[in-house]
Design a protein around this motif. Structure first.
Motif, PDB file in Angstrom:
ATOM      1  N   LEU A  60      30.391   9.155  24.256  1.00  0.00           N
ATOM      2  CA  LEU A  60      30.152  10.156  25.178  1.00  0.00           C
ATOM      3  C   LEU A  60      30.461  10.355  26.749  1.00  0.00           C
ATOM      4  CD1 LEU A  60      25.857   9.070  26.578  1.00  0.00           C
ATOM      5  CD2 LEU A  60      27.359  11.160  25.236  1.00  0.00           C
ATOM      6  N   PRO A  61      32.322   8.677  27.027  1.00  0.00           N
ATOM      7  CA  PRO A  61      32.820   9.231  28.123  1.00  0.00           C
ATOM      8  C   PRO A  61      33.946  10.155  27.798  1.00  0.00           C
ATOM      9  CG  PRO A  61      32.296   7.170  27.390  1.00  0.00           C
ATOM     10  CD  PRO A  61      31.394   7.078  26.073  1.00  0.00           C
ATOM     11  N   ALA A  62      33.627  10.810  26.524  1.00  0.00           N
ATOM     12  CA  ALA A  62      34.790  11.642  26.129  1.00  0.00           C
ATOM     13  C   ALA A  62      35.212  12.737  26.729  1.00  0.00           C
ATOM     14  CB  ALA A  62      35.154  11.940  24.491  1.00  0.00           C
ATOM     15  N   THR A  65      34.343  14.360  31.771  1.00  0.00           N
ATOM     16  CA  THR A  65      34.432  15.167  33.144  1.00  0.00           C
ATOM     17  C   THR A  65      33.177  16.634  33.387  1.00  0.00           C
ATOM     18  OG1 THR A  65      37.186  15.305  32.290  1.00  0.00           O
ATOM     19  CG2 THR A  65      36.543  17.274  33.829  1.00  0.00           C
ATOM     20  N   ALA A  66      33.282  16.818  31.935  1.00  0.00           N
ATOM     21  CA  ALA A  66      31.596  17.991  32.206  1.00  0.00           C
ATOM     22  C   ALA A  66      30.334  16.802  32.566  1.00  0.00           C
ATOM     23  CB  ALA A  66      31.234  17.823  30.844  1.00  0.00           C
ATOM     24  N   PHE A  67      30.267  15.690  32.521  1.00  0.00           N
ATOM     25  CA  PHE A  67      29.270  14.831  32.671  1.00  0.00           C
ATOM     26  C   PHE A  67      29.567  14.872  34.227  1.00  0.00           C
ATOM     27  CE2 PHE A  67      27.752  13.785  28.942  1.00  0.00           C
ATOM     28  CZ  PHE A  67      26.267  13.478  28.805  1.00  0.00           C
ATOM     29  N   TRP A  68      30.818  14.366  34.834  1.00  0.00           N
ATOM     30  CA  TRP A  68      31.150  13.637  36.465  1.00  0.00           C
ATOM     31  C   TRP A  68      30.986  15.489  37.353  1.00  0.00           C
ATOM     32  CZ3 TRP A  68      30.482   9.901  38.518  1.00  0.00           C
ATOM     33  CH2 TRP A  68      30.408   8.508  38.168  1.00  0.00           C
ATOM     34  N   ASN A  69      31.291  17.033  36.453  1.00  0.00           N
ATOM     35  CA  ASN A  69      31.521  17.874  37.054  1.00  0.00           C
ATOM     36  C   ASN A  69      30.029  17.845  37.644  1.00  0.00           C
ATOM     37  OD1 ASN A  69      34.117  18.107  37.696  1.00  0.00           O
ATOM     38  ND2 ASN A  69      34.394  19.274  35.953  1.00  0.00           N
ATOM     39  N   LYS A 232      37.714  26.306  34.592  1.00  0.00           N
ATOM     40  CA  LYS A 232      38.489  25.075  34.987  1.00  0.00           C
ATOM     41  C   LYS A 232      37.366  24.541  35.626  1.00  0.00           C
ATOM     42  CE  LYS A 232      42.518  27.177  36.161  1.00  0.00           C
ATOM     43  NZ  LYS A 232      43.384  28.025  37.188  1.00  0.00           N
ATOM     44  N   VAL A 233      35.697  24.140  36.069  1.00  0.00           N
ATOM     45  CA  VAL A 233      34.582  23.629  36.145  1.00  0.00           C
ATOM     46  C   VAL A 233      33.850  23.763  35.086  1.00  0.00           C
ATOM     47  CG1 VAL A 233      33.362  23.490  38.175  1.00  0.00           C
ATOM     48  CG2 VAL A 233      35.536  24.934  38.793  1.00  0.00           C
ATOM     49  N   PHE A 234      33.967  22.173  34.578  1.00  0.00           N
ATOM     50  CA  PHE A 234      33.530  22.265  33.092  1.00  0.00           C
ATOM     51  C   PHE A 234      31.658  21.761  33.275  1.00  0.00           C
ATOM     52  CE2 PHE A 234      36.851  22.986  31.171  1.00  0.00           C
ATOM     53  CZ  PHE A 234      36.848  23.721  29.859  1.00  0.00           C
ATOM     54  N   PHE A 235      30.668  22.505  33.015  1.00  0.00           N
ATOM     55  CA  PHE A 235      29.697  21.745  33.276  1.00  0.00           C
ATOM     56  C   PHE A 235      29.244  21.034  32.053  1.00  0.00           C
ATOM     57  CE2 PHE A 235      27.130  23.239  37.212  1.00  0.00           C
ATOM     58  CZ  PHE A 235      28.405  22.637  37.865  1.00  0.00           C
ATOM     59  N   ILE A 236      28.021  20.782  31.785  1.00  0.00           N
ATOM     60  CA  ILE A 236      27.506  19.913  30.422  1.00  0.00           C
ATOM     61  C   ILE A 236      27.221  20.866  29.264  1.00  0.00           C
ATOM     62  CG2 ILE A 236      25.873  18.535  29.469  1.00  0.00           C
ATOM     63  CD1 ILE A 236      25.047  16.670  31.513  1.00  0.00           C
ATOM     64  N   SER A 254      24.726  17.414  19.857  1.00  0.00           N
ATOM     65  CA  SER A 254      23.155  16.466  19.936  1.00  0.00           C
ATOM     66  C   SER A 254      23.047  15.681  20.867  1.00  0.00           C
ATOM     67  CB  SER A 254      22.263  16.617  18.595  1.00  0.00           C
ATOM     68  OG  SER A 254      22.724  17.467  18.091  1.00  0.00           O
ATOM     69  N   ALA A 255      23.990  14.622  20.845  1.00  0.00           N
ATOM     70  CA  ALA A 255      23.745  13.206  21.669  1.00  0.00           C
ATOM     71  C   ALA A 255      23.873  13.671  23.393  1.00  0.00           C
ATOM     72  CB  ALA A 255      24.936  12.393  20.888  1.00  0.00           C
ATOM     73  N   ILE A 256      24.521  14.427  23.676  1.00  0.00           N
ATOM     74  CA  ILE A 256      24.708  15.105  24.551  1.00  0.00           C
ATOM     75  C   ILE A 256      23.306  16.172  25.591  1.00  0.00           C
ATOM     76  CG2 ILE A 256      25.762  16.522  26.593  1.00  0.00           C
ATOM     77  CD1 ILE A 256      28.892  16.142  25.213  1.00  0.00           C
ATOM     78  N   ALA A 257      23.019  16.167  24.336  1.00  0.00           N
ATOM     79  CA  ALA A 257      21.838  17.260  24.668  1.00  0.00           C
ATOM     80  C   ALA A 257      20.563  16.196  25.045  1.00  0.00           C
ATOM     81  CB  ALA A 257      21.683  18.436  23.717  1.00  0.00           C
ATOM     82  N   VAL A 258      20.694  15.067  24.546  1.00  0.00           N
ATOM     83  CA  VAL A 258      19.527  14.344  24.291  1.00  0.00           C
ATOM     84  C   VAL A 258      19.488  13.004  25.564  1.00  0.00           C
ATOM     85  CG1 VAL A 258      18.416  12.305  23.074  1.00  0.00           C
ATOM     86  CG2 VAL A 258      18.703  14.044  21.791  1.00  0.00           C
TER      87      VAL A 258
END
Length: 287
Positions: A60-62, A65-69, A232-236, A254-258
């Motif tokens: 998931l840390p890969a 950026t999307a998570f933090w945004n 330039k601004v990524f969301f999940i 799927s892991a990100i969706a869960v």
């Protein structure tokens, strides 16, 4: 007596069965499938390959950026909607006349009659080189960049989700017993004390409902970051589209969706706890 109770339970179960079956087929089963996919591996040609591993969650840390945004811009956007929505809802519920109230409510709802895609495209033109920057250049302010920035994304969020914040707060304020305000004033409270201690406190269920609704929708937002963020601004939501449709890494997606679903449940739980603690057990519904 027992026969009557059993008959009532049977009628209740019969009435609930269609909706329960619908939710099970279209909500529970897809989520179970996503959980199963998240424990698998990416097939060599893309897609899903059966396995049992937590490697996707460890990776998931890969997509940090999307998570933090998302974790930053989603609550900031929801709070910005709240700051704009509360005065509007307060005026509609407490100050506007009955004749104008319906007109103003209609004006708030009317934007939903138009596709969010079209409204976002309009903001792309307004914030783009031929919009506000072109007008600023006429007065000597050059090289102003508004599009493809976090600020543009926040502006699109406030514009797109503002009605969803206004309506629950309006319902909460509209149901407020005005005699409580008169009693507070008669007891010597200042207008500010009355607002904070009575109006704001009793409208907190509407605030938490609107904030939770907007926040959860923003966690999966895709369109606004894509068009106003310019890649330039990524969301999940952007990460999910990339993983499922382009790189075809279904287990990682799927892991990100869960994880996103778990975050949404946590938001609802926290909002419910805060609402119950600060404003008691009052509930706000839109119907």
């Amino acid at each position: 007596m027992q026969a009557s109770t059993a008959r009532q339970n049977l009628v209740t179960a019969t009435l609930l069965a269609p909706s329960a079956l619908w939710l099970f087929i279209f909500l529970v089963l897809p989520f179970v499938a996503i959980v199963v996919f998240s424990l698998g591996e990416r097939a060599p040609e893309g897609g899903y390959q059966a396995a049992f591993t937590l490697a996707q969650y460890a990776n998931l840390p890969a997509r940090a950026t999307a998570f933090w945004n998302t974790m930053i811009l989603a609550p900031v956007g929801a709070f910005a909607c709240l700051v704009v929505a509360y005065p509007v809802a307060y005026y509609l519920a407490m100050r506007a006349s009955q004749r104008w109230r319906l007109v103003l409510l209609a004006l708030i709802v009317i934007p939903f009659w138009t596709s969010l895609l079209m409204r976002t495209y309009a903001w792309m033109y307004i914030l783009g080189g031929r919009g506000i920057p072109a007008l600023l250049s006429l007065v000597g302010i050059e090289d102003v960049r508004l599009i493809n920035t976090p600020g543009a994304v926040l502006l699109g969020i406030v514009y797109g989700y503002l009605p969803l914040m206004i309506l629950p707060i309006y319902v909460s304020l509209e149901r407020l017993d005005k005699r409580l305000l008169e009693a507070s004033s008669d007891l010597g409270a200042t207008p500010l004390s009355t607002f904070v201690g009575v109006t704001l406190r009793l409208s907190l269920p509407g605030v938490t409902t609107g904030f939770s609704l907007v926040m959860i929708l923003l966690l999966g937002e895709y369109l606004i970051p894509t068009l106003l963020g310019g890649g330039k601004v990524f969301f999940i939501g952007n990460a999910l589209v990339d993983l499922f449709l382009q790189s075809r890494n279904w287990p990682f997606g799927s892991a990100i969706a869960v994880t996103l679903v778990l975050v949404s449940v946590a938001v609802l739980a926290i909002a419910g706890r805060v609402s119950n603690r600060l404003a008691g057990s009052r509930q706000v519904d839109l119907i």
